[in-house]
Design a protein around this motif. Structure first.
Motif, PDB file in Angstrom:
ATOM      1  N   ALA A  90     -10.555  14.481 -31.086  1.00  0.00           N
ATOM      2  CA  ALA A  90     -10.275  14.699 -32.511  1.00  0.00           C
ATOM      3  C   ALA A  90      -9.559  16.011 -32.776  1.00  0.00           C
ATOM      4  N   GLY A  91      -9.362  16.853 -31.744  1.00  0.00           N
ATOM      5  CA  GLY A  91      -8.690  18.129 -31.946  1.00  0.00           C
ATOM      6  C   GLY A  91      -9.501  19.121 -32.746  1.00  0.00           C
ATOM      7  N   VAL A  92     -10.826  18.972 -32.745  1.00  0.00           N
ATOM      8  CA  VAL A  92     -11.736  19.854 -33.474  1.00  0.00           C
ATOM      9  C   VAL A  92     -12.621  20.567 -32.463  1.00  0.00           C
ATOM     10  N   LEU A  93     -12.682  21.908 -32.552  1.00  0.00           N
ATOM     11  CA  LEU A  93     -13.441  22.688 -31.581  1.00  0.00           C
ATOM     12  C   LEU A  93     -14.614  23.386 -32.255  1.00  0.00           C
ATOM     13  N   VAL A 103     -16.503  30.686 -36.941  1.00  0.00           N
ATOM     14  CA  VAL A 103     -15.982  29.535 -36.203  1.00  0.00           C
ATOM     15  C   VAL A 103     -14.474  29.698 -36.107  1.00  0.00           C
ATOM     16  N   VAL A 104     -13.920  29.364 -34.953  1.00  0.00           N
ATOM     17  CA  VAL A 104     -12.472  29.467 -34.795  1.00  0.00           C
ATOM     18  C   VAL A 104     -11.799  28.636 -35.893  1.00  0.00           C
ATOM     19  N   PRO A 105     -10.884  29.231 -36.693  1.00  0.00           N
ATOM     20  CA  PRO A 105     -10.376  28.541 -37.870  1.00  0.00           C
ATOM     21  C   PRO A 105      -9.223  27.586 -37.609  1.00  0.00           C
ATOM     22  N   ASP A 106      -8.522  27.746 -36.502  1.00  0.00           N
ATOM     23  CA  ASP A 106      -7.325  26.931 -36.291  1.00  0.00           C
ATOM     24  C   ASP A 106      -7.147  26.691 -34.801  1.00  0.00           C
ATOM     25  N   VAL A 107      -7.079  25.436 -34.412  1.00  0.00           N
ATOM     26  CA  VAL A 107      -6.882  25.111 -32.997  1.00  0.00           C
ATOM     27  C   VAL A 107      -5.660  24.204 -32.840  1.00  0.00           C
ATOM     28  N   SER A 108      -4.664  24.415 -33.703  1.00  0.00           N
ATOM     29  CA  SER A 108      -3.414  23.674 -33.597  1.00  0.00           C
ATOM     30  C   SER A 108      -2.381  24.552 -32.887  1.00  0.00           C
ATOM     31  N   GLY A 109      -1.255  23.993 -32.566  1.00  0.00           N
ATOM     32  CA  GLY A 109      -0.193  24.745 -31.898  1.00  0.00           C
ATOM     33  C   GLY A 109      -0.029  24.342 -30.444  1.00  0.00           C
ATOM     34  N   GLU A 110       1.076  24.731 -29.859  1.00  0.00           N
ATOM     35  CA  GLU A 110       1.433  24.285 -28.517  1.00  0.00           C
ATOM     36  C   GLU A 110       0.448  24.761 -27.451  1.00  0.00           C
ATOM     37  N   GLN A 171     -10.080  23.812 -39.887  1.00  0.00           N
ATOM     38  CA  GLN A 171      -9.661  22.867 -38.859  1.00  0.00           C
ATOM     39  C   GLN A 171      -9.424  21.484 -39.471  1.00  0.00           C
ATOM     40  N   GLU A 172      -8.588  20.705 -38.804  1.00  0.00           N
ATOM     41  CA  GLU A 172      -8.301  19.342 -39.232  1.00  0.00           C
ATOM     42  C   GLU A 172      -8.509  18.399 -38.065  1.00  0.00           C
TER      43      GLU A 172
END
Length: 263
Positions: A90-93, A103-110, A171-172
């Protein structure tokens, strides 16, 4: 007898306009297990999920062992598998600063995507990912919810603990899993209505846990409404009747089995 593999599944929750919503994946039809079925992010335990050097914040494995009804190593593996699988599918950490302050706020990106792919291929363990990022697993973001064991007659068997967790702020959940061809947020009631209409087939554990979730008005209530500890395992039996095939739970609950429609 078919060996049983320990597994973890996460019911990822958020508050929507119509109430509590849960993140659901539809598994691709070619999958050897539950192809075409709607399910939650989750999967089998990886041996490295038991690594003792994983950075950890929140209730320790010794506490989780009591909640999950297993030994300490098994608890560590299950909680780590829940966090790892949620990120993979789900791309959620569910991780944050080692002091538990955020909590880590963003786990998007290359870079994050490359590391997620490395987890999928097992080039990277969860412990290694967290160490590289200076993060700790946040076990306090999870709550135990259910325990299901695949019946003996099945060719693939899993001993699965179900957890609930709120979608972290910032996160999304993304449709990133190669094992799914659809990802969506639905209220439990809407998902069950589609199941009853025959358009969203599900295995009995998904049907039953959605029914449990439907009793909660929002995420806070669901997180506070964890069942008594330790979780009691549920393993259904099956029966054929003139009006269909049914899964029968130990308490007598009957769940109609729905087969995926042809593509």
């Amino acid at each position: 007898m078919t060996p049983i593999r320990p597994a973890a599944t996460v019911l990822l929750l958020r508050d929507g306009d119509a109430g509590l919503e849960v993140h659901l994946l539809r598994r691709t039809r070619g999958m050897p297990f539950a192809g075409g079925m709607t399910a939650y992010p989750g999967g089998g335990v990886d041996p490295r999920d038991g690594d003792t050097d994983v950075a950890w914040s929140g209730p320790p494995p010794s506490v989780w062992a009591g909640s999950l009804g297993c030994d300490e190593r098994g608890a560590r593996e299950l909680v780590c598998a829940a966090v790892r699988e949620t990120f993979e599918e789900a791309g959620v950490l569910l991780a944050g600063s080692p002091d538990g302050a955020g909590v880590v706020p963003d786990v998007s990106g290359e870079e994050w995507e490359a590391q997620r792919q490395a987890l999928l291929t097992r080039e990277l363990s969860l412990a290694e990912l967290l160490a590289v990022r200076g993060l700790a697993l946040r076990s306090d973001l999870l709550r135990p919810f259910a325990h299901w064991v695949t019946p003996p007659q099945e060719t693939r068997r899993y001993d699965t603990r179900f957890f609930v967790a709120a979608l972290p702020d910032g996160q999304e959940a993304r449709d990133v899993s190669g094992e799914a061809d659809e990802a969506s947020w639905l209220t439990p009631g809407a998902a069950l209505a589609e199941m009853r209409a025959g358009t969203r087939p599900m295995l009995p554990p998904t049907v039953h846990t959605l029914g449990q979730l439907a009793a909660f008005p929002d995420v806070a209530a669901a997180l506070a409404g964890s069942p008594p500890e330790p979780l009691s395992p549920i393993s259904p039996t099956f029966e054929e009747t003139p009006d269909g095939r049914w899964a029968v739970l130990p308490d007598g609950t009957r769940i109609r089995l729905v087969v995926p429609l042809p593509s």
